[in-house]
Design an enzyme around this catalytic site. Structure first.
Site, PDB file in Angstrom:
ATOM      1  CD  GLU A  58     -38.508 -11.654   7.613  1.00  0.00           C
ATOM      2  OE1 GLU A  58     -39.106 -12.722   7.106  1.00  0.00           O
ATOM      3  OE2 GLU A  58     -39.052 -10.583   8.245  1.00  0.00           O
ATOM      4  CB  SER A  69     -18.597 -21.357  -9.246  1.00  0.00           C
ATOM      5  OG  SER A  69     -18.653 -19.953  -8.891  1.00  0.00           O
ATOM      6  CD  GLU A 159     -20.028 -11.378  -1.801  1.00  0.00           C
ATOM      7  OE1 GLU A 159     -19.735 -10.533  -2.342  1.00  0.00           O
ATOM      8  OE2 GLU A 159     -20.361 -12.647  -2.412  1.00  0.00           O
TER       9      GLU A 159
END
Length: 218
Positions: A58, A69, A159
Site C-alpha cells: 500500500e 532520539s 529495522e
C-alpha cells in the site's frame, strides 16, 4: 539539541570538530543503507506488479533516528557513547515500514525478503501472532542490508516493520495518544478502549481477507 550538546552530556572529549566528523561519517553509512534498502523494496514491488499485475504494497515509509532520539535510546540502554558501542548495540538507527492490504501479504513479503542475497535477517519479532498487551500488531525485522562501497562491502543494520492498513491505523493512533500529546501513562479506561480498537482492527483484517479470498475463488 545539537551534536555538541549530546557529546557534552556524555562527557565526551572536547575536540568536537574531530568527533563530530567521525560521527557524521558513521551516520552517513546508515543514510546510504536506507537509500539502498528503499531501492531494493521498490524493485521488489515493481517485479511483483510485473509478474502478478498486483502489488501487496500500500505504501512504504522510511525514517532515520534524530540525534535526540538516538541520544535517549543510548541513555536508556546504557550503551557506551562510542561509535563501536552504538554500532554493536543499536540496530534501528534507520528503519523502513511496509504497509499492506491483507495480513497474509505481510508474510509473503517476509518470505521474499528472506530469499534475497543482499539482505540478512538477524532477528524477528512477530507481534501479529503474539500481539503486545495493548493489542499492537506488526511484524518487526532487524536486518543487515548490503552496501557496496569503493573500499568494499559493508553490512549495515536496519529495522523493517511490515503491517496491514488496519494495524498501521491502530499503531499510529496509539503512538499519537501516548507520545505526541505527552501522555506518559494512559489511564486503564483508555487502555481498555484502545484494546477494543485493536480488536476491531483485527476483525476488519479478517473480514477483508475473507472477501478477497471469496473473490479469488469466484
Amino acid at each position: 539539541m545539537d551534536l555538541r550538546t549530546i557529546f557534552n552530556s556524555f562527557g565526551a572529549r572536547e575536540d568536537y570538530r574531530q568527533i563530530i566528523e567521525e560521527f557524521n561519517d558513521f551516520i552517513k553509512l546508515y543514510e546510504m543503507a536506507l537509500l539502498e534498502l528503499q531501492s531494493d523494496i521498490e524493485i521488489i514491488e515493481l517485479e511483483w506488479q510485473t509478474r502478478y499485475e498486483y502489488s501487496p504494497f500500500e505504501h512504504i515509509k522510511t525514517r532515520m533516528k534524530t540525534p535526540q532520539s538516538l541520544h535517549k535510546k543510548i541513555e536508556r540502554k546504557g550503551v557506551p557513547f562510542t561509535i563501536e558501542g552504538i554500532r554493536d548495540n543499536i540496530f534501528d538507527i534507520v528503519g523502513l515500514r511496509i504497509v499492506t492490504s491483507f495480513e497474509d501479504d505481510v508474510y509473503k513479503i517476509y518470505e521474499l525478503l528472506k530469499g534475497r542475497n543482499d539482505l540478512k535477517i538477524k532477528r524477528v519479532k512477530d507481534y501479529i501472532k503474539n500481539p503486545k498487551p495493548s493489542g499492537y500488531k506488526s511484524l518487526h525485522l532487524i536486518v543487515e542490508t548490503e552496501l557496496i562501497l569503493s573500499e568494499g562491502i559493508r553490512w549495515v543494520p536496519a529495522e523493517i516493520q511490515i503491517r496491514t492498513l488496519a494495524m498501521d491505523f491502530f499503531a499510529s493512533t496509539e503512538h499519537k495518544l501516548q507520545y505526541k500529546y505527552n501522555t506518559k501513562e494512559l489511564s486503564q479506561e483508555m487502555k481498555d478502549e484502545l484494546f477494543e480498537v485493536a480488536q476491531a482492527s483485527s476483525q476488519l483484517d479478517e473480514k477483508m481477507t475473507k472477501v478477497r479470498n471469496t473473490i479469488l475463488i469466484d
